[in-house]
Design a protein around this motif. Sequence first.
Motif, PDB file in Angstrom:
ATOM      1  N   UNK A  12      -7.804  64.766  35.248  1.00 50.52           N
ATOM      2  CA  UNK A  12      -8.110  64.377  33.867  1.00 50.52           C
ATOM      3  C   UNK A  12      -6.829  64.265  33.051  1.00 50.52           C
ATOM      4  N   UNK A  13      -5.934  65.227  33.222  1.00 49.79           N
ATOM      5  CA  UNK A  13      -4.651  65.188  32.515  1.00 49.79           C
ATOM      6  C   UNK A  13      -3.875  63.940  32.912  1.00 49.79           C
ATOM      7  N   UNK A  14      -3.833  63.644  34.194  1.00 51.48           N
ATOM      8  CA  UNK A  14      -3.124  62.463  34.662  1.00 51.48           C
ATOM      9  C   UNK A  14      -3.690  61.176  34.094  1.00 51.48           C
ATOM     10  N   UNK A  15      -5.016  61.066  34.057  1.00 52.91           N
ATOM     11  CA  UNK A  15      -5.617  59.843  33.524  1.00 52.91           C
ATOM     12  C   UNK A  15      -5.381  59.714  32.020  1.00 52.91           C
ATOM     13  N   UNK A  16      -5.442  60.817  31.289  1.00 51.97           N
ATOM     14  CA  UNK A  16      -5.168  60.781  29.847  1.00 51.97           C
ATOM     15  C   UNK A  16      -3.717  60.393  29.606  1.00 51.97           C
ATOM     16  N   UNK A  17      -2.818  60.965  30.385  1.00 54.73           N
ATOM     17  CA  UNK A  17      -1.401  60.649  30.233  1.00 54.73           C
ATOM     18  C   UNK A  17      -1.130  59.180  30.537  1.00 54.73           C
ATOM     19  N   UNK A  18      -1.712  58.660  31.608  1.00 52.09           N
ATOM     20  CA  UNK A  18      -1.517  57.248  31.941  1.00 52.09           C
ATOM     21  C   UNK A  18      -2.093  56.338  30.860  1.00 52.09           C
ATOM     22  N   UNK A  19      -3.266  56.689  30.341  1.00 47.17           N
ATOM     23  CA  UNK A  19      -3.876  55.890  29.275  1.00 47.17           C
ATOM     24  C   UNK A  19      -2.986  55.870  28.039  1.00 47.17           C
ATOM     25  N   UNK A  20      -2.470  57.036  27.654  1.00 52.82           N
ATOM     26  CA  UNK A  20      -1.651  57.112  26.443  1.00 52.82           C
ATOM     27  C   UNK A  20      -0.312  56.415  26.613  1.00 52.82           C
ATOM     28  N   UNK A  21       0.295  56.522  27.796  1.00 57.15           N
ATOM     29  CA  UNK A  21       1.562  55.832  28.039  1.00 57.15           C
ATOM     30  C   UNK A  21       1.332  54.323  28.031  1.00 57.15           C
ATOM     31  N   UNK A  22       0.252  53.871  28.647  1.00 60.77           N
ATOM     32  CA  UNK A  22      -0.077  52.437  28.645  1.00 60.77           C
ATOM     33  C   UNK A  22      -0.297  51.953  27.211  1.00 60.77           C
ATOM     34  N   UNK A  23      -1.043  52.728  26.439  1.00 64.00           N
ATOM     35  CA  UNK A  23      -1.304  52.365  25.044  1.00 64.00           C
ATOM     36  C   UNK A  23      -0.010  52.306  24.245  1.00 64.00           C
ATOM     37  N   UNK A  24       0.873  53.258  24.483  1.00 67.28           N
ATOM     38  CA  UNK A  24       2.159  53.279  23.789  1.00 67.28           C
ATOM     39  C   UNK A  24       2.985  52.052  24.139  1.00 67.28           C
ATOM     40  N   UNK A  25       3.014  51.702  25.409  1.00 71.86           N
ATOM     41  CA  UNK A  25       3.791  50.536  25.831  1.00 71.86           C
ATOM     42  C   UNK A  25       3.213  49.237  25.273  1.00 71.86           C
ATOM     43  N   UNK A  26       1.895  49.143  25.181  1.00 70.79           N
ATOM     44  CA  UNK A  26       1.276  47.934  24.664  1.00 70.79           C
ATOM     45  C   UNK A  26       1.454  47.787  23.158  1.00 70.79           C
ATOM     46  N   UNK A  27       1.469  48.900  22.440  1.00 70.61           N
ATOM     47  CA  UNK A  27       1.582  48.820  20.980  1.00 70.61           C
ATOM     48  C   UNK A  27       3.016  48.758  20.496  1.00 70.61           C
ATOM     49  N   UNK A  28       3.939  49.275  21.271  1.00 74.09           N
ATOM     50  CA  UNK A  28       5.333  49.279  20.844  1.00 74.09           C
ATOM     51  C   UNK A  28       6.126  48.359  21.765  1.00 74.09           C
ATOM     52  N   UNK A  29       6.208  47.109  21.420  1.00 71.89           N
ATOM     53  CA  UNK A  29       6.885  46.139  22.260  1.00 71.89           C
ATOM     54  C   UNK A  29       8.385  46.362  22.343  1.00 71.89           C
ATOM     55  N   UNK A  30       8.919  47.155  21.419  1.00 74.62           N
ATOM     56  CA  UNK A  30      10.353  47.458  21.486  1.00 74.62           C
ATOM     57  C   UNK A  30      10.684  48.197  22.783  1.00 74.62           C
TER      58      UNK A  30
END
Length: 185
Positions: A163-181
Amino acid sequence: SSEWLPFALVATAGIAAFTFGVPYALYRAARSVCGLSAARTDATAKWYDCYSLLFSSYRKEYWYFESVDLLRKLLNTSVVAVTFQGSDVQIWFAALCALFSLFGYTLLQPYADPLCNGLRLIALLHLAITHLSATLFINQSMVAYPDQLGDLIVVCTGGLLAAVGSILLRDVRSLLLTDTRLLHA
């Protein structure tokens, strides 16, 4: 014996200096520098930049929390190791320390980034589960536990890590998609 008494006193002084002195010194340094953030000059900017690592991860009202975290680590490692060694009380003390830490972080949520708060809470929850599950295995001669209990604990811990791994992957993916920098860096 009296031969080791001077060494014990020196060791005690060293332990006190490093376990309480270092967190206190970090607290004082961060406290003095946090006040400088509003009126930064060239002279204070150097000190602010050097010490900002100690408080920049936390919300403004919890600038001192790095010292609190150092004391939590001390309590959960060193103090637990020497408290009632080899007894049932030691593992219960460790579980109590982990639960107290979990409660404190849940209540305060000191990090500025919600992801950091979530990861810290998951790590502390895992620590508390580990200590509480260890209490099931102490003094097994007094209480008979089913053979499958150990397997159940391993499965639950593995599920928590998944569960921790999936939450971490989701949040990192979301961060990368929202912050194009970050994608173009």
